[in-house]
Design a protein around this motif. Structure first.
Motif, PDB file in Angstrom:
ATOM      1  N   ASP A   1      12.493   3.438  10.471  1.00  0.00           N
ATOM      2  CA  ASP A   1      11.482   4.335   9.918  1.00  0.00           C
ATOM      3  C   ASP A   1      10.791   5.118  11.049  1.00  0.00           C
ATOM      4  O   ASP A   1      10.430   4.523  12.079  1.00  0.00           O
ATOM      5  N   VAL A   2      10.579   6.397  10.825  1.00  0.00           N
ATOM      6  CA  VAL A   2       9.862   7.299  11.765  1.00  0.00           C
ATOM      7  C   VAL A   2       9.978   6.876  13.229  1.00  0.00           C
ATOM      8  O   VAL A   2       8.982   6.819  13.962  1.00  0.00           O
ATOM      9  N   ILE A   3      11.202   6.627  13.661  1.00  0.00           N
ATOM     10  CA  ILE A   3      11.409   6.030  14.984  1.00  0.00           C
ATOM     11  C   ILE A   3      11.093   7.008  16.111  1.00  0.00           C
ATOM     12  O   ILE A   3      10.803   6.582  17.234  1.00  0.00           O
TER      13      ILE A   3
ATOM     14  N   ALA B   1       0.855  -1.199   0.000  1.00  0.00           N
ATOM     15  CA  ALA B   1       0.000   0.000   0.000  1.00  0.00           C
ATOM     16  C   ALA B   1       0.887   1.243   0.000  1.00  0.00           C
ATOM     17  O   ALA B   1       0.532   2.282  -0.551  1.00  0.00           O
ATOM     18  N   ASP B   2       2.046   1.138   0.652  1.00  0.00           N
ATOM     19  CA  ASP B   2       2.992   2.251   0.695  1.00  0.00           C
ATOM     20  C   ASP B   2       4.382   1.725   0.302  1.00  0.00           C
ATOM     21  O   ASP B   2       5.374   1.968   0.977  1.00  0.00           O
ATOM     22  N   ASN B   3       4.393   0.960  -0.797  1.00  0.00           N
ATOM     23  CA  ASN B   3       5.660   0.419  -1.330  1.00  0.00           C
ATOM     24  C   ASN B   3       6.559  -0.226  -0.273  1.00  0.00           C
ATOM     25  O   ASN B   3       7.742   0.087  -0.173  1.00  0.00           O
TER      26      ASN B   3
ATOM     27  N   GLY C   1      18.315   6.419  12.751  1.00  0.00           N
ATOM     28  CA  GLY C   1      16.887   6.620  12.973  1.00  0.00           C
ATOM     29  C   GLY C   1      16.368   7.732  12.087  1.00  0.00           C
ATOM     30  O   GLY C   1      17.006   8.775  11.955  1.00  0.00           O
ATOM     31  N   GLU C   2      15.206   7.507  11.494  1.00  0.00           N
ATOM     32  CA  GLU C   2      14.568   8.594  10.740  1.00  0.00           C
ATOM     33  C   GLU C   2      13.750   9.427  11.726  1.00  0.00           C
ATOM     34  O   GLU C   2      12.820   8.921  12.340  1.00  0.00           O
ATOM     35  N   THR C   3      14.114  10.700  11.881  1.00  0.00           N
ATOM     36  CA  THR C   3      13.485  11.540  12.912  1.00  0.00           C
ATOM     37  C   THR C   3      13.176  12.923  12.344  1.00  0.00           C
ATOM     38  O   THR C   3      14.021  13.808  12.370  1.00  0.00           O
TER      39      THR C   3
HETATM   40  O1  TEU Z   1       8.628   8.595   5.973  1.00  0.00           O
HETATM   41  C1  TEU Z   1       8.192   9.383   7.043  1.00  0.00           C
HETATM   42  C2  TEU Z   1       7.351  10.475   6.696  1.00  0.00           C
HETATM   43  O2  TEU Z   1       6.880  11.167   7.563  1.00  0.00           O
HETATM   44  C3  TEU Z   1       7.076  10.681   5.267  1.00  0.00           C
HETATM   45  O3  TEU Z   1       5.759  10.364   5.072  1.00  0.00           O
HETATM   46  C4  TEU Z   1       7.330  12.029   4.921  1.00  0.00           C
HETATM   47  O4  TEU Z   1       6.667  12.891   5.792  1.00  0.00           O
HETATM   48  C5  TEU Z   1       6.833  12.316   3.568  1.00  0.00           C
HETATM   49  O5  TEU Z   1       7.152  11.291   2.709  1.00  0.00           O
HETATM   50  C6  TEU Z   1       7.509  13.519   3.093  1.00  0.00           C
HETATM   51  O6  TEU Z   1       6.987  13.725   1.874  1.00  0.00           O
HETATM   52  C7  TEU Z   1       8.815   7.249   6.199  1.00  0.00           C
HETATM   53  C8  TEU Z   1       9.252   6.565   4.924  1.00  0.00           C
HETATM   54  O7  TEU Z   1      10.491   7.070   4.539  1.00  0.00           O
HETATM   55  C9  TEU Z   1       8.178   6.752   3.899  1.00  0.00           C
HETATM   56  O8  TEU Z   1       8.548   6.229   2.652  1.00  0.00           O
HETATM   57  C10 TEU Z   1       6.950   6.063   4.408  1.00  0.00           C
HETATM   58  O9  TEU Z   1       5.879   6.292   3.525  1.00  0.00           O
HETATM   59  C11 TEU Z   1       6.550   6.560   5.790  1.00  0.00           C
HETATM   60  O10 TEU Z   1       7.657   6.613   6.686  1.00  0.00           O
HETATM   61  C12 TEU Z   1       5.555   5.612   6.425  1.00  0.00           C
HETATM   62  O11 TEU Z   1       6.178   4.410   6.738  1.00  0.00           O
END
Ligand code: TEU
Length: 541
Positions: A200-202, A60-62, A241-243
């Protein structure tokens, strides 16, 4: 065995598997395709691959909606392929970093299927639920991909919380059993020999929806330290971490040199500079170079000795940097792509290359009918419904849509850029005929060969790792100039951020300094820069 903190000298390459290389002609990139390109990556000089999610997923979200964290999606291959990738990459001194999406799962994950059945089900509490009170949503929180952050499930007469799509229910980190499950998953992959994780979005895992808190919940750092201790601690892995919420203060916790949390985080303060403050990413504003410098200066100086930076312009969610802050015309694409790389590669931190960035790949200008991204498609529908002008909406999509980064990798000038023999899942950018890896490999002045050279330089001089950063021209709107002062060497980086010619450089470069790399073939003048000219000098003290 890699040396401690090996990731401080490393360059990391990000692969979006769906768009990297297709080995079987179904139009979708796969693990075998990645294996076939390991020699290319080795020649580039990278140390690790951050692999976007390859786990089982309804897509749904690749892939950021995972239905089985310890299995491979058949679209990408199988576990044997994955093991082979880890092994063959290791033979080339390349580690594999897996993308852990632990904030939410897919709604087709068996946990969620169970969770929906009844409130008494053991798995119900793996997710975040609030009671139905007279059919009202628990509150007015919105999901990142549009609509409310709450969805009703009649079987349990409750709403579940999702920060992203409806198909991405948030996991409940307050449940210790759920956390243990996640640690088991990570340890499963550590045993398979991966060299690290991207999370992801940790910063959003310790959510408190009753307080409308998503990022930086009160328990966040406790949970992260627990995860660290129970999984990768002391194993010499790289963790990032993605923050989106990170400030330099929180980043000092996230990337504490004591190793209690992560090696580093992705922070996005620079990425948010060209949108209207307080609005959405689709609301475009011009970038001011002095503002960019302010942000970079802050991160470079405040984390010095107290944390670690990741260095990036691009990823699978962001538009191509050469189209965004460079210039993607035939005349300036190559010089501006190299200039942007130069700014980043002189800094302290671990650089990330997003696939195709090393070729100077550009944004795609896709028609809406060719767009595939859930975020783009939902925003398009939402804004048209609100009465926005369709042309304005398309301008935003062309500037910021995530599909810009996701068009297939451009390997050569044969049909579909050598990415697939079938029908690509997302249109290939038409410019593959003159922007592709095969041509750039042999062209000594290509963007690709410039990246190779930058990576070699970073490995050669310690000053890239240790030098102290000083902005030399903080108020200049055209020239970005900084230095890195090390024990033996001083590195000076000077870049013209504009397409203007004869731009004066208001600092003097000592005669004895050596020009170690530049994006023009001839020597040029260190006092007057040509369009997008960038120069790196090295001095021995
Ligand atoms: O991205 C985090 C996120 O907040 C993104 O949705 C971001 O705000 C947006 O793409 C900016 O345009 C991560 C992943 O990197 C992203 O690919 C995912 O869709 C998302 O988390 C949900 O898991």
């Amino acid at each position: 065995m890699r040396k401690t903190d090996w990731w401080k000298d490393a360059v990391i390459y990000q692969i979006y598997p769906k768009s990297f290389c297709d080995s079987d002609g179904d139009g979708i990139g796969d693990i075998k395709g990645i294996i076939s390109k390991l020699d290319y990556l080795e020649k580039l000089g990278i140390d690790a691959i951050w692999l976007c999610p390859i786990f089982k997923s309804p897509q749904a979200d690749n892939g950021y909606d995972i239905s089985d964290y310890t299995d491979i999606d058949p679209m990408f291959g199988d576990m044997a392929d994955m093991e082979k990738l880890i092994k063959e990459a290791k033979e080339r001194n390349i580690g594999i970093i897996l993308d852990m999406v632990l904030n939410h799962s897919s709604d087709e994950h068996p946990w969620f299927k169970e969770a929906k059945k009844s409130r008494d089900n053991k798995f119900h509490d793996y997710y975040v639920w609030r009671d139905n009170k007279d059919g009202q949503l628990p509150n007015d929180m919105r999901a990142t991909f549009g609509g409310p952050a709450w969805t009703y499930v009649p079987e349990v007469d409750r709403f579940y919380f999702h920060q992203f799509a409806i198909a991405q229910p948030d996991l409940n980190w307050d449940n210790p059993e759920l956390r243990e499950e996640l640690y088991r998953i990570m340890n499963f992959w550590i045993e398979k020999g991966v060299c690290g994780f991207r999370f992801d979005v940790i910063d959003q895992v310790a959510k408190e929806p009753d307080n409308k808190v998503t990022a930086n919940g009160a328990n966040l750092h406790d949970y992260l330290r627990e995860m660290n201790l129970k999984t990768f601690h002391g194993k010499n892995l790289v963790t990032v971490g993605e923050t989106w919420s990170a400030t330099t203060d929180t980043a000092k916790l996230f990337s504490n040199p004591d190793g209690s949390e992560f090696s580093m985080v992705f922070q996005f303060e620079h990425i948010l500079l060209d949108q209207i403050p307080g609005k959405e990413k689709w609301d475009l504003a011009p970038l001011k170079l002095t503002e960019l410098k302010k942000v970079m200066n802050k991160w470079q100086t405040e984390l010095y000795g107290k944390g670690w930076n990741s260095l990036f312009w691009n990823n699978h969610d962001l538009p191509r940097i050469v189209s965004r802050w460079g210039n993607d015309s035939d005349e300036f694409r190559e010089v501006s792509a190299k200039m942007l790389a130069t700014i980043l590669y002189g800094m302290q931190g671990t650089p990330y290359i997003y696939q195709g960035e090393e070729l100077g790949m550009t944004n795609a200008d896709l028609d809406i009918k060719d767009c595939k991204d859930i975020e783009t498609l939902n925003m398009y529908a939402e804004r048209l419904e609100k009465g926005y002008d369709v042309e304005d909406v398309m301008t935003s999509i062309h500037a910021r849509g995530r599909d810009n980064a996701r068009t297939p990798m451009q390997w050569n000038d044969t049909e579909n850029s050598g990415f697939t023999t079938g029908e690509p899942w997302l249109k290939v950018n038409d410019n593959y005929k003159h922007i592709n890896a095969l041509d750039e490999d042999v062209d000594q002045n290509s963007v690709l060969n410039y990246y190779r050279a930058l990576i070699k330089l970073r490995k050669k001089y310690d000053v890239f790792k240790d030098g102290r950063y000083v902005d030399l021209l903080p108020t200049d709107e055209r020239v970005y100039a900084y230095e890195r002062k090390g024990e033996k060497y001083t590195l000076t980086v000077v870049c013209n951020f504009t397409k203007e010619n004869d731009v004066p450089v208001n600092i003097s470069i000592p005669d004895k300094d050596k020009l170690i790399i530049s994006n023009y073939c001839d020597a040029g003048d260190d006092k007057l820069l040509r369009p997008f000219e960038s120069r790196m000098y090295m001095s021995i003290m």
